[in-house]
Design a protein around this motif. Structure first.
Motif, short mmCIF file in Angstrom:
data_model
loop_
_atom_site.label_atom_id
_atom_site.label_comp_id
_atom_site.label_asym_id
_atom_site.label_seq_id
_atom_site.Cartn_x
_atom_site.Cartn_y
_atom_site.Cartn_z
N THR A 76 0.86 -1.18 0.00
CA THR A 76 0.00 0.00 0.00
C THR A 76 0.90 1.23 0.00
O THR A 76 1.83 1.33 0.81
CB THR A 76 -0.91 0.02 1.25
OG1 THR A 76 -1.67 -1.19 1.27
CG2 THR A 76 -1.85 1.21 1.22
N LEU A 77 0.62 2.13 -0.92
CA LEU A 77 1.39 3.36 -1.02
C LEU A 77 0.76 4.46 -0.17
O LEU A 77 -0.45 4.46 0.06
CB LEU A 77 1.47 3.82 -2.48
CG LEU A 77 2.10 2.84 -3.46
CD1 LEU A 77 2.09 3.43 -4.87
CD2 LEU A 77 3.51 2.45 -3.05
N PRO A 106 -10.16 -2.82 -4.68
CA PRO A 106 -9.75 -1.97 -3.55
C PRO A 106 -8.76 -2.72 -2.68
O PRO A 106 -8.43 -3.87 -2.94
CB PRO A 106 -11.07 -1.75 -2.80
CG PRO A 106 -11.84 -3.01 -3.04
CD PRO A 106 -11.46 -3.45 -4.45
N GLY A 107 -8.32 -2.08 -1.64
CA GLY A 107 -7.35 -2.70 -0.73
C GLY A 107 -5.97 -2.16 -1.00
O GLY A 107 -5.80 -0.96 -1.16
N PRO A 108 -4.99 -3.07 -1.06
CA PRO A 108 -3.63 -2.59 -1.32
C PRO A 108 -3.54 -2.02 -2.74
O PRO A 108 -4.43 -2.24 -3.56
CB PRO A 108 -2.77 -3.84 -1.16
CG PRO A 108 -3.69 -4.97 -1.48
CD PRO A 108 -5.04 -4.53 -0.98
N ASP A 109 -2.48 -1.31 -3.01
CA ASP A 109 -2.29 -0.74 -4.35
C ASP A 109 -1.65 -1.74 -5.31
O ASP A 109 -1.90 -1.70 -6.51
CB ASP A 109 -1.43 0.53 -4.26
CG ASP A 109 -2.11 1.58 -3.41
OD1 ASP A 109 -3.25 1.96 -3.75
OD2 ASP A 109 -1.52 2.00 -2.39
N ASN A 138 2.55 0.49 3.74
CA ASN A 138 2.32 -0.78 4.40
C ASN A 138 2.70 -1.93 3.47
O ASN A 138 2.43 -1.87 2.27
CB ASN A 138 0.84 -0.90 4.80
CG ASN A 138 0.57 -2.09 5.68
OD1 ASN A 138 1.35 -2.42 6.56
ND2 ASN A 138 -0.54 -2.76 5.43
N VAL A 139 3.30 -2.96 4.05
CA VAL A 139 3.67 -4.17 3.31
C VAL A 139 3.16 -5.35 4.12
O VAL A 139 3.40 -5.44 5.33
CB VAL A 139 5.19 -4.28 3.12
CG1 VAL A 139 5.56 -5.60 2.47
CG2 VAL A 139 5.72 -3.11 2.32
N LYS A 140 2.47 -6.26 3.44
CA LYS A 140 1.98 -7.47 4.09
C LYS A 140 2.44 -8.64 3.23
O LYS A 140 2.02 -8.76 2.09
CB LYS A 140 0.46 -7.42 4.18
CG LYS A 140 -0.15 -8.50 5.02
CD LYS A 140 -1.65 -8.23 5.16
CE LYS A 140 -2.29 -9.19 6.11
NZ LYS A 140 -3.74 -8.93 6.22
N ALA A 141 3.33 -9.47 3.78
CA ALA A 141 3.90 -10.58 3.02
C ALA A 141 3.33 -11.91 3.49
O ALA A 141 3.13 -12.13 4.69
CB ALA A 141 5.42 -10.58 3.17
N PHE A 142 3.06 -12.77 2.52
CA PHE A 142 2.60 -14.13 2.78
C PHE A 142 3.61 -15.06 2.12
O PHE A 142 3.93 -14.89 0.95
CB PHE A 142 1.21 -14.36 2.15
CG PHE A 142 0.17 -13.38 2.61
CD1 PHE A 142 -0.61 -13.65 3.72
CD2 PHE A 142 -0.02 -12.19 1.92
CE1 PHE A 142 -1.57 -12.73 4.14
CE2 PHE A 142 -0.97 -11.27 2.34
CZ PHE A 142 -1.75 -11.55 3.44
N PHE A 143 4.09 -16.04 2.87
CA PHE A 143 5.09 -16.95 2.34
C PHE A 143 4.44 -18.29 2.01
O PHE A 143 3.75 -18.88 2.84
CB PHE A 143 6.25 -17.11 3.33
CG PHE A 143 6.93 -15.80 3.57
CD1 PHE A 143 7.84 -15.30 2.65
CD2 PHE A 143 6.62 -15.02 4.67
CE1 PHE A 143 8.45 -14.07 2.83
CE2 PHE A 143 7.22 -13.79 4.87
CZ PHE A 143 8.14 -13.32 3.95
N ALA A 144 4.66 -18.75 0.79
CA ALA A 144 4.01 -19.97 0.31
C ALA A 144 4.57 -21.19 1.02
O ALA A 144 5.79 -21.34 1.15
CB ALA A 144 4.21 -20.09 -1.20
N THR A 145 3.67 -22.05 1.47
CA THR A 145 4.08 -23.31 2.07
C THR A 145 3.82 -24.48 1.14
O THR A 145 4.44 -25.52 1.26
CB THR A 145 3.33 -23.56 3.40
OG1 THR A 145 1.93 -23.56 3.15
CG2 THR A 145 3.69 -22.50 4.42
#
Length: 163
Positions: A76-77, A106-109, A138-145
């Motif tokens: 998100t910027l 909508p949501g993050p950019d 804002n940065v939201k990271a998800f790591f693949a399992t």
């Protein structure tokens, strides 16, 4: 450009296996090889076929390298004007580890798909791409399992059904 059933069949066949020889491709769509070659050339020139690539198995490559980490990252910027979004997009797509870059709403950019060797490499990339950019809020990271499905094909059945 008007597309007929043969064009849609060619596109579907090429999405499935772009390495098909022209002769085999022509047989699949029931046209002569010269007609097939001409049609594929026309589809390329029209921009419907962007490029032909080999899709590598992430797991097999990771096994050969001994590591591999995939991440899905929402960004998100702070300022979302076109010039700010364009600037971030240019930086993101210039990073080799960014395999996909999507502007979303909508949501993050942005949603980025990243492939890095390991967590330390992710941290270096995150510092360079996110932390050093004053416009990243804002940065939201998800790591693949586990990857349950991956595809590159655009569903075409609905398009062919209209003919």
């Amino acid at each position: 450009m008007e597309l007929d059933n043969i064009d849609w069949e060619l596109l579907a066949a090429l999405q499935d296996d772009a390495s098909l020889p022209n002769q085999e491709l022509a047989e699949r769509v029931h046209v002569s090889p010269p007609t097939c070659l001409r049609r594929v050339r026309r589809l390329r020139e029209a921009g419907l076929i962007e490029r032909q690539v080999a899709v590598l198995s992430e797991d097999a490559v990771a096994a050969q390298l001994g590591h591999g980490l995939s991440a899905i990252v929402e960004v998100t910027l702070d300022r979302q004007g076109a010039e700010h979004a364009d600037a971030f997009e240019r930086r993101a797509v210039a990073e080799p580890a960014v395999t996909q870059c999507w502007r979303v709403a909508p949501g993050p950019d942005f949603v980025l798909i990243l492939r890095v060797p390991d967590m330390p490499a992710y941290q270096v990339l995150a510092e360079r791409l996110f932390t050093q950019d004053a416009n990243v809020r804002n940065v939201k990271a998800f790591f693949a399992t586990r990857r349950a499905k991956f595809g590159t094909a655009i569903p075409l059945d609905h398009a062919r059904a209209t003919f």
